[in-house]
Design an enzyme around this catalytic site. Structure first.
Site, short mmCIF file in Angstrom:
data_model
loop_
_atom_site.label_atom_id
_atom_site.label_comp_id
_atom_site.label_asym_id
_atom_site.label_seq_id
_atom_site.Cartn_x
_atom_site.Cartn_y
_atom_site.Cartn_z
N GLY A 1 0.76 5.47 4.22
CA GLY A 1 0.79 5.20 2.91
C GLY A 1 1.80 5.97 2.31
CB CYS B 1 0.05 9.40 3.88
SG CYS B 1 -0.59 10.15 5.16
N GLY C 1 -1.40 7.30 8.44
CA GLY C 1 0.25 7.69 8.11
C GLY C 1 1.03 6.89 7.43
#
Length: 344
Positions: A180, A183, A178
């Site tokens: 990124g 993301c 999570g």
């Protein structure tokens, strides 16, 4: 139901505490690392940064450019034999990781590539959720088939699953769920783990078993990359920071006299449409699409990152990247950057 009360931290929650140094110049800092891997027994030497296996980043032309900086590239899962043939040279066997998922199609593609080009040393088994029992079994099966390949597996964020994947045959565990830039897993699912704490805890678990980790995601600037290494990461994987270059391919779009390249997450609707014919009816998108200003030079970007890491080492008195984590003391902060005149 239970709540863990201990505070967990992201890169933005800390700064390095500066320390006395005997270094005279940033150029004296050695950014090379040499690793020997647990199961493959292969050795690798270079600058331990990896271009992520995302569209626009894990591409052939990116790999060709980064090899001159001794930096690795994890190719996307979709590369085929014809594309791989363009980099089937000795210099790339140690600097390119071939990627696959756990589906039959993805794994069979990998098998065919390795049959054709057996000298590639790295396999990256990449899924969004590395916590399924099936994934551990899959890693074990790949290890049995390829006992002399260096296997990267992930993603996870906790010590127990880091150990599980290592015991299943992974040489290197990829850490991050999570964090990124494109993301949206944390928004869509409510699942995740602050990246700095994940790296510290997973590195401790991996090193105790003689294995390694990759800090995957969450870096927004060279200082974050240095923090990943300071927290104990053996490698740091970059997506968004290496996106937006012509070498990544992608369509260049002009808006208002400026040029942009689209960048999207691997679990986004765009990625699923491109590679799998669209989102399955039981899934939701866990990534987003953004337009990144076209960057001038990949060489300039990577030099800026490496220069920042060298500076981090000089501030904390680390003569080499290997010593950085030993010289690191993090200070918790509420604010790390004065953005009066806007963000960089």
């Amino acid at each position: 139901m239970r709540i863990e009360e201990e505070i967990k931290l992201d890169y933005s929650d800390v700064l390095f505490r500066p320390k006395r140094s005997t270094l005279k110049s940033r150029k004296d800092v050695d950014l090379n690392r040499k690793y020997s891997f647990k199961y493959s027994n292969l050795t690798w030497k270079g600058t331990p940064i990896i271009a992520s296996n995302m569209d626009g980043v894990g591409e052939i032309d990116i790999a060709k450019k980064l090899v001159s900086h001794k930096v690795m590239t994890a190719l996307t899962k979709q590369h085929n034999i014809d594309q791989i043939s363009k980099i089937n040279k000795a210099v790339f066997h140690k600097t390119v990781a071939l990627s696959c998922g756990t589906s039959d199609d993805s794994y069979n593609r990998l098998i065919k590539i390795i049959q054709k080009f057996p000298k590639f040393e790295f396999i990256c088994i990449d899924v969004a959720n590395g916590y399924s029992e099936n994934f551990s079994h899959f890693v074990s099966s790949v290890r049995k088939k390829y006992p002399k390949k260096t296997i990267i597996a992930g993603n996870v964020v906790t010590a127990d699953m880091t150990q599980e994947l290592i015991l299943s045959g992974a040489d290197i565990v990829k850490v991050g769920i999570g964090p990124g830039s494109v993301c949206t897993t944390r928004i869509q699912t409510g699942v995740g783990y602050p990246q700095l704490s994940a790296v510290m805890e997973c590195a401790d678990a991996a090193h105790g078993l003689g294995a390694h980790i990759i800090a995957d995601g969450g870096c927004t600037c060279p200082g974050d990359v240095a923090k990943g290494f300071g927290a104990g990461a053996d490698f740091v994987m970059l997506g968004g920071m290496l996106a937006g270059h012509k070498e990544g391919g992608g369509e260049v779009i002009e808006k208002g006299g400026h040029k942009y390249i689209e960048f999207y997450g691997s679990s986004s609707e765009e990625a699923n449409e491109k590679h799998y014919g669209g989102l399955a009816n039981y899934r939701s998108s866990e990534g987003k699409k953004v337009s990144i200003p076209l960057k001038s030079s990949l060489d300039k970007t990577i030099r800026d990152i490496l220069g920042g890491i060298r500076s981090s080492c000089t501030y904390v008195g680390a003569p080499s990247l290997k010593q950085l984590s030993k010289c690191t003391t993090f200070v918790r902060v509420n604010n790390q950057y004065n953005d009066t005149f806007g963000k960089i």
